[in-house]
Design a protein around this motif. Structure first.
Motif, PDB file in Angstrom:
ATOM      1  N   ASP A  77       0.814  -1.220   0.000  1.00 58.98           N
ATOM      2  CA  ASP A  77       0.000   0.000   0.000  1.00 58.98           C
ATOM      3  C   ASP A  77       0.846   1.269   0.000  1.00 58.98           C
ATOM      4  O   ASP A  77       0.609   2.213   0.755  1.00 58.98           O
ATOM      5  N   ASN A  78       1.898   1.276  -0.832  1.00 63.36           N
ATOM      6  CA  ASN A  78       2.779   2.436  -0.983  1.00 63.36           C
ATOM      7  C   ASN A  78       3.534   2.779   0.287  1.00 63.36           C
ATOM      8  O   ASN A  78       3.991   3.909   0.469  1.00 63.36           O
ATOM      9  N   ARG A  79       3.644   1.807   1.195  1.00 63.53           N
ATOM     10  CA  ARG A  79       4.438   2.038   2.401  1.00 63.53           C
ATOM     11  C   ARG A  79       5.742   1.262   2.279  1.00 63.53           C
ATOM     12  O   ARG A  79       5.903   0.379   1.445  1.00 63.53           O
ATOM     13  N   MET A  80       6.674   1.547   3.173  1.00 63.40           N
ATOM     14  CA  MET A  80       7.972   0.878   3.131  1.00 63.40           C
ATOM     15  C   MET A  80       7.872  -0.572   3.586  1.00 63.40           C
ATOM     16  O   MET A  80       8.677  -1.413   3.224  1.00 63.40           O
ATOM     17  N   THR A  81       6.848  -0.883   4.420  1.00 68.28           N
ATOM     18  CA  THR A  81       6.678  -2.235   4.927  1.00 68.28           C
ATOM     19  C   THR A  81       5.287  -2.745   4.607  1.00 68.28           C
ATOM     20  O   THR A  81       4.420  -2.004   4.169  1.00 68.28           O
ATOM     21  N   THR A  82       5.042  -4.031   4.865  1.00 65.72           N
ATOM     22  CA  THR A  82       3.763  -4.647   4.534  1.00 65.72           C
ATOM     23  C   THR A  82       2.737  -4.421   5.634  1.00 65.72           C
ATOM     24  O   THR A  82       3.073  -4.028   6.760  1.00 65.72           O
ATOM     25  N   ARG A  83       1.473  -4.720   5.312  1.00 66.00           N
ATOM     26  CA  ARG A  83       0.421  -4.665   6.327  1.00 66.00           C
ATOM     27  C   ARG A  83       0.760  -5.593   7.487  1.00 66.00           C
ATOM     28  O   ARG A  83       0.552  -5.253   8.652  1.00 66.00           O
ATOM     29  N   TRP A  84       1.249  -6.773   7.147  1.00 63.89           N
ATOM     30  CA  TRP A  84       1.600  -7.748   8.181  1.00 63.89           C
ATOM     31  C   TRP A  84       2.705  -7.203   9.085  1.00 63.89           C
ATOM     32  O   TRP A  84       2.628  -7.312  10.312  1.00 63.89           O
ATOM     33  N   ALA A  85       3.731  -6.595   8.489  1.00 64.70           N
ATOM     34  CA  ALA A  85       4.827  -6.046   9.283  1.00 64.70           C
ATOM     35  C   ALA A  85       4.345  -4.911  10.183  1.00 64.70           C
ATOM     36  O   ALA A  85       4.766  -4.800  11.345  1.00 64.70           O
ATOM     37  N   GLU A  86       3.455  -4.054   9.655  1.00 65.63           N
ATOM     38  CA  GLU A  86       2.935  -2.953  10.462  1.00 65.63           C
ATOM     39  C   GLU A  86       2.115  -3.485  11.635  1.00 65.63           C
ATOM     40  O   GLU A  86       2.252  -3.022  12.776  1.00 65.63           O
ATOM     41  N   ALA A  87       1.257  -4.469  11.355  1.00 60.14           N
ATOM     42  CA  ALA A  87       0.392  -5.016  12.401  1.00 60.14           C
ATOM     43  C   ALA A  87       1.192  -5.745  13.464  1.00 60.14           C
ATOM     44  O   ALA A  87       0.972  -5.555  14.673  1.00 60.14           O
ATOM     45  N   THR A  88       2.127  -6.574  13.051  1.00 61.23           N
ATOM     46  CA  THR A  88       2.881  -7.357  14.030  1.00 61.23           C
ATOM     47  C   THR A  88       3.845  -6.488  14.845  1.00 61.23           C
ATOM     48  O   THR A  88       4.078  -6.763  16.024  1.00 61.23           O
ATOM     49  N   ASP A 124      -7.667  -7.058   7.214  1.00 61.43           N
ATOM     50  CA  ASP A 124      -7.477  -6.105   6.115  1.00 61.43           C
ATOM     51  C   ASP A 124      -8.527  -6.277   5.025  1.00 61.43           C
ATOM     52  O   ASP A 124      -8.350  -5.796   3.910  1.00 61.43           O
ATOM     53  N   GLY A 125      -9.644  -6.921   5.357  1.00 59.97           N
ATOM     54  CA  GLY A 125     -10.700  -7.087   4.354  1.00 59.97           C
ATOM     55  C   GLY A 125     -11.923  -7.756   4.940  1.00 59.97           C
ATOM     56  O   GLY A 125     -11.964  -8.106   6.118  1.00 59.97           O
ATOM     57  N   GLU A 126     -12.912  -7.956   4.072  1.00 63.59           N
ATOM     58  CA  GLU A 126     -14.133  -8.587   4.548  1.00 63.59           C
ATOM     59  C   GLU A 126     -14.017 -10.107   4.455  1.00 63.59           C
ATOM     60  O   GLU A 126     -13.151 -10.641   3.767  1.00 63.59           O
ATOM     61  N   PRO A 127     -14.900 -10.835   5.160  1.00 66.78           N
ATOM     62  CA  PRO A 127     -14.876 -12.295   5.115  1.00 66.78           C
ATOM     63  C   PRO A 127     -15.107 -12.796   3.687  1.00 66.78           C
ATOM     64  O   PRO A 127     -15.861 -12.198   2.917  1.00 66.78           O
ATOM     65  N   GLY A 167      -9.475  -2.196  11.040  1.00 70.53           N
ATOM     66  CA  GLY A 167      -9.202  -2.460   9.637  1.00 70.53           C
ATOM     67  C   GLY A 167      -7.827  -1.950   9.241  1.00 70.53           C
ATOM     68  O   GLY A 167      -7.528  -0.775   9.432  1.00 70.53           O
ATOM     69  N   ILE A 168      -6.982  -2.834   8.692  1.00 71.37           N
ATOM     70  CA  ILE A 168      -5.644  -2.455   8.251  1.00 71.37           C
ATOM     71  C   ILE A 168      -5.711  -2.006   6.798  1.00 71.37           C
ATOM     72  O   ILE A 168      -5.996  -2.804   5.901  1.00 71.37           O
ATOM     73  N   ALA A 169      -5.484  -0.714   6.538  1.00 76.03           N
ATOM     74  CA  ALA A 169      -5.504  -0.148   5.180  1.00 76.03           C
ATOM     75  C   ALA A 169      -6.819  -0.437   4.465  1.00 76.03           C
ATOM     76  O   ALA A 169      -6.841  -0.773   3.280  1.00 76.03           O
ATOM     77  N   THR A 170      -7.936  -0.283   5.169  1.00 72.33           N
ATOM     78  CA  THR A 170      -9.249  -0.599   4.597  1.00 72.33           C
ATOM     79  C   THR A 170     -10.152   0.617   4.436  1.00 72.33           C
ATOM     80  O   THR A 170     -11.237   0.499   3.852  1.00 72.33           O
ATOM     81  N   ASN A 201      -3.349   2.629   9.323  1.00 76.61           N
ATOM     82  CA  ASN A 201      -2.460   2.475   8.172  1.00 76.61           C
ATOM     83  C   ASN A 201      -1.013   2.198   8.549  1.00 76.61           C
ATOM     84  O   ASN A 201      -0.255   1.673   7.743  1.00 76.61           O
ATOM     85  N   THR A 202      -0.629   2.569   9.773  1.00 69.63           N
ATOM     86  CA  THR A 202       0.745   2.347  10.205  1.00 69.63           C
ATOM     87  C   THR A 202       0.744   1.653  11.556  1.00 69.63           C
ATOM     88  O   THR A 202      -0.278   1.626  12.257  1.00 69.63           O
ATOM     89  N   HIS A 203       1.889   1.137  11.944  1.00 71.44           N
ATOM     90  CA  HIS A 203       1.954   0.439  13.223  1.00 71.44           C
ATOM     91  C   HIS A 203       1.746   1.411  14.379  1.00 71.44           C
ATOM     92  O   HIS A 203       1.199   1.037  15.417  1.00 71.44           O
ATOM     93  N   GLN A 204       2.092   2.691  14.215  1.00 71.85           N
ATOM     94  CA  GLN A 204       1.840   3.655  15.277  1.00 71.85           C
ATOM     95  C   GLN A 204       0.349   3.903  15.444  1.00 71.85           C
ATOM     96  O   GLN A 204      -0.147   4.042  16.579  1.00 71.85           O
ATOM     97  N   ASP A 205      -0.396   3.961  14.319  1.00 72.26           N
ATOM     98  CA  ASP A 205      -1.853   4.069  14.402  1.00 72.26           C
ATOM     99  C   ASP A 205      -2.426   2.920  15.226  1.00 72.26           C
ATOM    100  O   ASP A 205      -3.292   3.103  16.085  1.00 72.26           O
ATOM    101  N   LEU A 206      -1.941   1.720  14.935  1.00 75.16           N
ATOM    102  CA  LEU A 206      -2.467   0.537  15.601  1.00 75.16           C
ATOM    103  C   LEU A 206      -2.088   0.514  17.076  1.00 75.16           C
ATOM    104  O   LEU A 206      -2.900   0.113  17.926  1.00 75.16           O
ATOM    105  N   ILE A 207      -0.882   0.949  17.406  1.00 75.20           N
ATOM    106  CA  ILE A 207      -0.482   1.033  18.810  1.00 75.20           C
ATOM    107  C   ILE A 207      -1.442   1.942  19.580  1.00 75.20           C
ATOM    108  O   ILE A 207      -1.892   1.617  20.681  1.00 75.20           O
TER     109      ILE A 207
END
Length: 300
Positions: free
Chosen positions: A41-52, A143-146, A179-182, A212-218
């Motif tokens: 999503d145009n970030r330096m890292t992946t959704r998974w990396a941001e979330a974890t 990061d999405g619907e079922p 929602g991650i990048a949703t 959208n970022t790991h700081q948002d999620l924190i």
């Protein structure tokens, strides 16, 4: 905590002060590991990396005050979900949960199924089986619907996910939807429905928590941990006398079911209510005490 003195026991009758310890909330993280979590999503890292990364930071800083657990989905390729949790809720769970997440990783490319209802149901079933009195909640991170119509419903897994979340709320477990990048995606409508069903939606749109970022999620995870924090304090046994005083940082709190303190029906725990509870959640204080005495002794 030592037992309070009893009337007629032959022991000195108060006043006797006891420091109280809050009952920590038990929160299950339901984490999406579908292959789309590898998107950048145009970030330096992946959704998974941001979330974890966010989970690593948050669990490390809160593991002493929150009992965290983990359920990832799918547990295997396709729409498979194994029973139970990947890590059961417990104190100081940071290392076990982060190790489990690191070992599992996100799903392989082109395997982007999300059996969200089954994963939420596993978390609900786990919490329902626990006999602890600690407050309990679920945090769904996706990061999405079922995408798996395992229930054969007209609305597909959208309706199944909403039903699973509603069942958890009926059992007493609030569900927070992240929602991650949703934000603005086709998944937003479904995530909004799930957030409303979880009984903890945002007041603004979207109703779920977009990050959208790991700081948002924190920030969101710490907010949720604060909301889930309990205002219940355990007592070793029912007090022998109603003559008691509760203090927060030295200030006496009135016995009041609306905005003060009260016992539960069995007098095995003490509850802070209303505005007193909200003030406690909004501060860093942990200095809550109760002093027992015997009539007509005045508690200082």
């Amino acid at each position: 905590m030592a037992d309070p003195p009893s009337v007629g026991s032959g022991q000195p009758c108060g006043p006797e002060k006891f420091e109280l310890e809050r009952m920590p909330p038990e929160i299950v993280i339901v984490l999406d590991r579908s292959s789309s979590m590898s998107a950048t999503d145009n970030r330096m890292t992946t959704r998974w990396a941001e979330a974890t990364a966010a989970l690593d930071d948050t669990l490390r800083s809160t593991e002493a005050t929150v009992h965290w657990g983990l359920k990832m989905f799918p547990s295997m390729s396709g729409c498979g979900v194994t029973p139970g949790l990947d890590e059961g809720v417990r104190r100081e769970s940071h290392a076990a949960i982060t190790d489990r997440i690191t070992t599992a990783g996100h799903n392989s490319p082109f395997d982007n199924e999300r059996p969200t209802p089954t994963a939420v149901k596993a978390a609900v079933d786990y919490l329902r089986a626990r006999t602890t009195k600690n407050p309990k909640a679920i945090v769904l991170i996706t990061d999405g619907e079922p995408t798996c119509n395992l229930y054969g419903l007209a609305g597909g897994d959208r309706e199944g996910a909403v039903a699973a979340i509603e069942a958890g709320v009926a059992a007493g477990f609030t569900t927070y939807v992240i929602g991650i990048a949703t934000d603005g995606s086709v998944a937003s409508v479904t995530l909004d429905m799930m957030a409303v069903a979880g009984a903890a939606p945002r007041t603004d749109m979207p109703r779920y928590h977009p990050v959208n970022t790991h700081q948002d999620l924190i920030t969101i995870l710490n907010m949720i941990a604060g909301r889930a924090a309990t205002c219940v304090f355990s007592l070793s046994k029912a007090p022998a006398s109603s003559n008691a005083a509760v203090r927060i940082d030295g200030m006496v709190i009135p016995k009041d079911v609306a905005n003060g303190w009260s016992y539960d029906a069995a007098q095995k725990s003490l509850q802070l209510n209303g505005s007193t509870c909200e003030r406690l959640k909004g501060s860093q204080t942990v200095n809550v005490s109760i002093t027992f005495g015997c009539p007509p002794l005045i508690i200082p």
